[in-house]
Design an enzyme around this catalytic site. Structure first.
Site, PDB file in Angstrom:
ATOM      1  N   LYS A  23     -17.449  -7.509   6.759  1.00  0.00           N
ATOM      2  CA  LYS A  23     -16.206  -8.235   7.048  1.00  0.00           C
ATOM      3  C   LYS A  23     -15.889  -8.097   8.539  1.00  0.00           C
ATOM      4  O   LYS A  23     -16.157  -7.067   9.131  1.00  0.00           O
ATOM      5  CB  LYS A  23     -15.040  -7.617   6.266  1.00  0.00           C
ATOM      6  CG  LYS A  23     -15.000  -8.008   4.803  1.00  0.00           C
ATOM      7  CD  LYS A  23     -13.688  -7.493   4.203  1.00  0.00           C
ATOM      8  CE  LYS A  23     -13.657  -7.592   2.697  1.00  0.00           C
ATOM      9  NZ  LYS A  23     -12.493  -6.885   2.128  1.00  0.00           N
ATOM     10  N   ARG A  81      -1.312  -5.889  -8.750  1.00  0.00           N
ATOM     11  CA  ARG A  81      -0.230  -6.835  -8.456  1.00  0.00           C
ATOM     12  C   ARG A  81      -0.116  -7.889  -9.541  1.00  0.00           C
ATOM     13  O   ARG A  81       0.935  -8.252  -9.973  1.00  0.00           O
ATOM     14  CB  ARG A  81      -0.486  -7.529  -7.109  1.00  0.00           C
ATOM     15  CG  ARG A  81      -0.244  -6.642  -5.930  1.00  0.00           C
ATOM     16  CD  ARG A  81      -0.894  -7.175  -4.695  1.00  0.00           C
ATOM     17  NE  ARG A  81      -2.342  -7.075  -4.779  1.00  0.00           N
ATOM     18  CZ  ARG A  81      -3.170  -7.267  -3.769  1.00  0.00           C
ATOM     19  NH1 ARG A  81      -2.683  -7.602  -2.590  1.00  0.00           N
ATOM     20  NH2 ARG A  81      -4.462  -7.136  -3.929  1.00  0.00           N
ATOM     21  N   SER A 106      -2.779  -7.888   2.468  1.00  0.00           N
ATOM     22  CA  SER A 106      -3.197  -7.828   3.877  1.00  0.00           C
ATOM     23  C   SER A 106      -3.632  -9.208   4.344  1.00  0.00           C
ATOM     24  O   SER A 106      -3.402  -9.587   5.492  1.00  0.00           O
ATOM     25  CB  SER A 106      -4.358  -6.838   4.043  1.00  0.00           C
ATOM     26  OG  SER A 106      -3.954  -5.548   3.674  1.00  0.00           O
ATOM     27  N   HIS A 125       0.839  -1.209   0.000  1.00  0.00           N
ATOM     28  CA  HIS A 125       0.000   0.000   0.000  1.00  0.00           C
ATOM     29  C   HIS A 125       0.873   1.258   0.000  1.00  0.00           C
ATOM     30  O   HIS A 125       0.582   2.229  -0.712  1.00  0.00           O
ATOM     31  CB  HIS A 125      -0.892   0.024   1.252  1.00  0.00           C
ATOM     32  CG  HIS A 125      -1.935  -1.054   1.302  1.00  0.00           C
ATOM     33  ND1 HIS A 125      -2.084  -1.905   2.371  1.00  0.00           N
ATOM     34  CD2 HIS A 125      -2.886  -1.419   0.407  1.00  0.00           C
ATOM     35  CE1 HIS A 125      -3.091  -2.738   2.146  1.00  0.00           C
ATOM     36  NE2 HIS A 125      -3.590  -2.472   0.950  1.00  0.00           N
TER      37      HIS A 125
HETATM   38  P1  ADP Z   1      -9.672  -3.576  -1.098  1.00  0.00           P
HETATM   39  O1  ADP Z   1     -10.464  -4.408  -0.105  1.00  0.00           O
HETATM   40  O2  ADP Z   1     -10.375  -2.332  -1.527  1.00  0.00           O
HETATM   41  O3  ADP Z   1      -9.072  -4.342  -2.244  1.00  0.00           O
HETATM   42  P2  ADP Z   1      -6.991  -3.493  -0.020  1.00  0.00           P
HETATM   43  O4  ADP Z   1      -6.541  -2.831   1.234  1.00  0.00           O
HETATM   44  O5  ADP Z   1      -6.851  -4.966  -0.091  1.00  0.00           O
HETATM   45  O6  ADP Z   1      -8.489  -3.025  -0.210  1.00  0.00           O
HETATM   46  O7  ADP Z   1      -6.241  -2.872  -1.271  1.00  0.00           O
HETATM   47  C1  ADP Z   1      -6.343  -1.498  -1.600  1.00  0.00           C
HETATM   48  C2  ADP Z   1      -5.614  -1.261  -2.913  1.00  0.00           C
HETATM   49  O8  ADP Z   1      -4.233  -1.504  -2.736  1.00  0.00           O
HETATM   50  C3  ADP Z   1      -6.067  -2.200  -4.031  1.00  0.00           C
HETATM   51  O9  ADP Z   1      -6.043  -1.489  -5.260  1.00  0.00           O
HETATM   52  C4  ADP Z   1      -5.021  -3.275  -4.050  1.00  0.00           C
HETATM   53  O10 ADP Z   1      -4.871  -3.866  -5.339  1.00  0.00           O
HETATM   54  C5  ADP Z   1      -3.797  -2.450  -3.699  1.00  0.00           C
HETATM   55  N1  ADP Z   1      -2.744  -3.268  -3.115  1.00  0.00           N
HETATM   56  C6  ADP Z   1      -2.804  -4.060  -2.032  1.00  0.00           C
HETATM   57  N2  ADP Z   1      -1.622  -4.675  -1.817  1.00  0.00           N
HETATM   58  C7  ADP Z   1      -0.798  -4.261  -2.810  1.00  0.00           C
HETATM   59  C8  ADP Z   1       0.553  -4.557  -3.185  1.00  0.00           C
HETATM   60  N3  ADP Z   1       1.308  -5.403  -2.514  1.00  0.00           N
HETATM   61  N4  ADP Z   1       1.049  -3.957  -4.264  1.00  0.00           N
HETATM   62  C9  ADP Z   1       0.283  -3.113  -4.995  1.00  0.00           C
HETATM   63  N5  ADP Z   1      -0.980  -2.789  -4.724  1.00  0.00           N
HETATM   64  C10 ADP Z   1      -1.525  -3.359  -3.639  1.00  0.00           C
END
Ligand code: ADP
Length: 157
Positions: free
Chosen positions: A41, A90, A128, A17
């Site tokens: 969730k 990703r 996450s 992030h």
């Molecule tokens: P959501 O539940 O909205 O997907 P996340 O917290 O999982 O929320 O992810 C928020 C954003 O960050 C998403 O666009 C996700 O693809 C991106 N993201 C999460 N982890 C990574 C990572 N390791 N590298 C690049 N982008 C990431």
């Protein structure tokens, strides 16, 4: 001022992030990290705690604010005068998940662009979910999350 929102669950905020946020700040004047309150969730950290942990992890960055949010992100963007949503890609499965969302958000708010960034290879496999799973079984997540998140995870045991 070109303002973007960076919406997500951030449960917890990871180096992946952070990578996307830092790239977003190269392109936009201001970024609001928008922490989703998703009542369906069961989160590891409450949304307000997630915000605090993100703030503690981004002390080195300027022009970032962190807020919780519930509702339609397309409406929220209008209210905040944001012109873009930042999202990270990703792998191919992310694209398949993101495309319909971006399309729906464009219909709801034609003035809003979804902008995708690629993380550095080193951060590309962090999620996450993986952090939560490793943590659950006592594994080391220090290479996945900033120090304040690591501390919070350790004290949660
Ligand atoms: P959501 O539940 O909205 O997907 P996340 O917290 O999982 O929320 O992810 C928020 C954003 O960050 C998403 O666009 C996700 O693809 C991106 N993201 C999460 N982890 C990574 C990572 N390791 N590298 C690049 N982008 C990431």
């Amino acid at each position: 001022m070109r303002k973007a929102l960076f919406p997500g669950s951030f449960d917890p905020f990871t180096f992946g992030h952070l990578d996307i946020l830092e790239r977003g700040l190269k392109v936009f004047d201001e970024v609001e990290v928008t922490v989703a309150i998703n009542s369906s969730k069961k989160p590891l950290f409450d949304p307000e705690v997630r915000c605090e942990l993100i703030r503690a992890s981004i002390g080195h960055l300027e022009n970032v604010s962190v807020h919780t949010f519930e509702g339609l992100i397309a409406d929220h963007a209008k209210k905040r005068d944001a012109i873009a949503l930042l999202r990270g890609l990703r792998q191919v499965s992310d694209f398949e998940y993101e495309r319909p969302m971006a399309s729906a958000n464009r219909k709801l708010n034609p003035g809003l662009e979804t902008v995708f960034f690629l993380p550095t290879q080193k951060h590309a496999l962090i999620s996450s979910t993986i952090v939560r799973d490793i943590h659950k079984w006592g594994g080391d997540v220090s290479s996945f999350v900033p120090a304040p998140i690591l501390e919070a995870l350790r004290s949660k045991k």
